[in-house]
Design an enzyme around this catalytic site. Structure first.
Site, PDB file in Angstrom:
ATOM      1  N   TYR A  24      -8.411  -9.354 -32.010  1.00 41.46           N
ATOM      2  CA  TYR A  24      -7.972  -9.159 -33.383  1.00 41.46           C
ATOM      3  C   TYR A  24      -7.328 -10.433 -33.928  1.00 41.46           C
ATOM      4  O   TYR A  24      -6.387 -10.941 -33.347  1.00 41.46           O
ATOM      5  CB  TYR A  24      -6.973  -7.993 -33.493  1.00 41.46           C
ATOM      6  CG  TYR A  24      -6.519  -7.811 -34.910  1.00 41.46           C
ATOM      7  CD1 TYR A  24      -7.371  -7.230 -35.838  1.00 41.46           C
ATOM      8  CD2 TYR A  24      -5.288  -8.284 -35.338  1.00 41.46           C
ATOM      9  CE1 TYR A  24      -6.987  -7.104 -37.161  1.00 41.46           C
ATOM     10  CE2 TYR A  24      -4.896  -8.157 -36.660  1.00 41.46           C
ATOM     11  CZ  TYR A  24      -5.755  -7.563 -37.564  1.00 41.46           C
ATOM     12  OH  TYR A  24      -5.382  -7.459 -38.873  1.00 41.46           O
ATOM     13  N   ASP A  69      -8.607 -17.012 -45.103  1.00 40.48           N
ATOM     14  CA  ASP A  69      -7.150 -16.898 -45.127  1.00 40.48           C
ATOM     15  C   ASP A  69      -6.621 -18.097 -44.352  1.00 40.48           C
ATOM     16  O   ASP A  69      -6.847 -18.202 -43.147  1.00 40.48           O
ATOM     17  CB  ASP A  69      -6.755 -15.568 -44.461  1.00 40.48           C
ATOM     18  CG  ASP A  69      -5.245 -15.417 -44.298  1.00 40.48           C
ATOM     19  OD1 ASP A  69      -4.510 -16.390 -44.540  1.00 40.48           O
ATOM     20  OD2 ASP A  69      -4.817 -14.318 -43.904  1.00 40.48           O
ATOM     21  N   LYS A  99      -7.934  -9.310 -40.680  1.00 41.09           N
ATOM     22  CA  LYS A  99      -9.090  -8.598 -41.227  1.00 41.09           C
ATOM     23  C   LYS A  99     -10.009  -9.552 -41.968  1.00 41.09           C
ATOM     24  O   LYS A  99      -9.634 -10.663 -42.304  1.00 41.09           O
ATOM     25  CB  LYS A  99      -8.615  -7.472 -42.141  1.00 41.09           C
ATOM     26  CG  LYS A  99      -8.477  -6.162 -41.400  1.00 41.09           C
ATOM     27  CD  LYS A  99      -9.843  -5.673 -40.887  1.00 41.09           C
ATOM     28  CE  LYS A  99      -9.689  -4.452 -40.019  1.00 41.09           C
ATOM     29  NZ  LYS A  99     -10.731  -4.242 -39.042  1.00 41.09           N
TER      30      LYS A  99
HETATM   31  C1  F6R Z   1      -3.651  -7.144 -41.924  1.00 44.23           C
HETATM   32  C2  F6R Z   1      -2.668  -8.203 -41.725  1.00 44.23           C
HETATM   33  C3  F6R Z   1      -1.252  -7.816 -41.493  1.00 44.23           C
HETATM   34  C4  F6R Z   1      -0.754  -8.256 -40.108  1.00 44.23           C
HETATM   35  C5  F6R Z   1       0.688  -7.831 -39.879  1.00 44.23           C
HETATM   36  C6  F6R Z   1       1.230  -8.319 -38.533  1.00 44.23           C
HETATM   37  O1  F6R Z   1      -4.912  -7.679 -42.139  1.00 44.23           O
HETATM   38  O2  F6R Z   1      -2.975  -9.362 -41.739  1.00 44.23           O
HETATM   39  O3  F6R Z   1      -1.043  -6.438 -41.691  1.00 44.23           O
HETATM   40  O4  F6R Z   1      -1.586  -7.723 -39.128  1.00 44.23           O
HETATM   41  O5  F6R Z   1       1.522  -8.335 -40.891  1.00 44.23           O
HETATM   42  O6  F6R Z   1       1.099  -9.687 -38.481  1.00 44.23           O
HETATM   43  P1  F6R Z   1       1.684 -10.569 -37.261  1.00 44.23           P
HETATM   44  O7  F6R Z   1       1.150  -9.945 -36.005  1.00 44.23           O
HETATM   45  O8  F6R Z   1       1.142 -11.933 -37.516  1.00 44.23           O
HETATM   46  O9  F6R Z   1       3.164 -10.493 -37.364  1.00 44.23           O
HETATM   47 MG    MG Z   2      -3.234 -13.301 -43.503  1.00 44.21          MG
HETATM   48 MG    MG Z   3      -6.309 -11.253 -46.195  1.00 42.35          MG
END
Ligand code: F6R
Ligand code: MG
Ligand code: MG
Length: 365
Positions: free
Chosen positions: A229, A13, A232
């Site tokens: 974290y 990603d 994913k």
């Molecule tokens: C799951 C994912 C999203 C982010 C969520 C918060 O794998 O990538 O659900 O965790 O959109 O993202 P931030 O913390 O970057 O605003």
């Molecule tokens: Mg992403």
């Molecule tokens: Mg992804």
């Protein structure tokens, strides 16, 4: 003896459009340009660039074997080039999975997910590449078990003499960095004891008992690499099919049941795995639900003939509508388990900080 070819699927990603839901076309075009150059230079036999949700997927055939530095370097440089484009467009989380400033011989352990296998191309070589978004590598455990060890799923385990002996599963303990081979049907119950715990034990490969490689999955866990974290892992899986291996339909069959996987919003929830057509691989509701696409190829002298969009079939409509029902049901739980992951899985998110902050306010009850 026929020359061996290697099929490499390397993904990362490197920036989402919009948020974490999908990828901007300029990133796909940049990746295609990079791999076209490598093809012209003779490094690759063929390639296909695609995406699942916000994950950029490089599918490549070549003659350099698995873990080849040249191929990993090409992939890394491609992700770096795509990150530059993502930064210019201010794509969300540009470069998110590139966890190192420098390439040091392999992309393993520095962010990207990798599934590679080397094999002698058969008279006809149908393969399926599964790519998932908003989930982690343990998501393949249940379908891989069903494909290669469950006769209620795979009729060939009973009917085809070439499969009747069963398969060998290579299982990795991602916490302890150990692996074990377990043989089915004899060790079915032992195998299930491990792979049912899919956060820790992941099926990395499946072999037929004559040694033929049948499946390989990516097992990289970003949180274990980064210690926090960082999104994913969104795994990939290669499965060879037919002629003494499970048929295409037997390999797809487990996905007619939307099993529950971890991932979804903030990588911190359980949700149904939804099999979708390529054009539907844009997780948006609560950043999900998690989804999987299946790209079918016939490999001909290393050329990737395809892809065929294998979940673009009304026979999977029921799985999709059931996934939506399960999604609704789980969403009603809000921040409560079992929708939200258990505490041990939140160790890389807010929990340690919160514990620290409130530590002094805890008193004996
Ligand atoms: C799951 C994912 C999203 C982010 C969520 C918060 O794998 O990538 O659900 O965790 O959109 O993202 P931030 O913390 O970057 O605003
Ligand atoms: Mg992403
Ligand atoms: Mg992804």
């Amino acid at each position: 003896m026929a020359e061996k070819i290697t099929l490499s699927v390397i993904k990362a990603d490197v920036g989402g459009f919009v948020g974490h839901s999908s990828i901007h076309n300029d990133l796909l075009e940049t990746a295609k340009d990079r791999l076209s150059n490598a093809l012209e230079k003779g490094l690759l036999i063929d390639f296909h660039v695609t995406r699942c949700g916000d994950d950029l997927e490089l599918i490549m055939t070549h003659k350099h074997g698995v873990d080849a530095e040249k191929i990993h370097k090409l992939s890394w440089n491609t992700f770096v080039a795509c990150t530059e484009v993502a930064k210019k467009l201010k794509m969300y989380g540009a470069g998110q999975d590139l966890l190192s400033d420098a390439f040091t011989g392999t992309v393993k352990g520095i962010g990207p997910g990798v599934a590679e296998m080397e094999f002698e191309e058969r008279k006809s070589e149908p393969v399926i590449i599964f790519m998932a978004d908003k989930t982690s590598p343990g998501a393949w455990n249940l379908p891989l078990y069903k494909i290669f060890a469950d006769p209620f799923n795979t009729a060939g385990l009973v009917i085809d003499p070439a499969m009747h002996e069963g398969f060998i599963f290579e299982v990795v303990d991602v916490y302890e960095h150990k692996k074990i081979n377990l043989s089915t049907p004899e060790e079915t119950y032992d195998l299930l004891m491990f792979i049912g715990a899919m956060r820790r034990f992941m099926i990395r490969a499946v072999y037929r008992k004559d040694g033929m490689i049948a499946a390989v999955a990516s097992t990289q866990k970003l949180s274990l690499i980064a210690g926090k974290y960082v999104g994913k892992d969104d795994p990939v899986l290669i499965v060879r099919t037919q002629a003494g291996l499970p048929a295409v339909g037997e390999v797809l069959e487990p996905f007619a049941f939307s099993h529950i996987v971890e991932g979804w919003m903030r990588g911190s929830h359980h949700g149904p795995m939804m099999p979708v057509a390529f054009y539907e691989a844009n997780p948006s509701r609560f950043d999900g639900p998690p989804r999987v696409i299946a790209a079918g190829f016939q490999i001909a002298n290393g050329k990737l003939i395809g892809p065929r969009d294998l979940f673009d079939d009304p026979a999977f409509d029921k799985a999709r509508s059931r996934a939506n029902e399960i999604a609704n049901y789980l969403r009603y739980h809000g921040p409560f388990e079992p929708h939200r992951l258990g505490l041990e899985d939140l160790e890389y998110t807010t929990m340690p900080q919160l514990m620290k902050k409130l530590e002094k306010r805890f008193e004996p009850e």
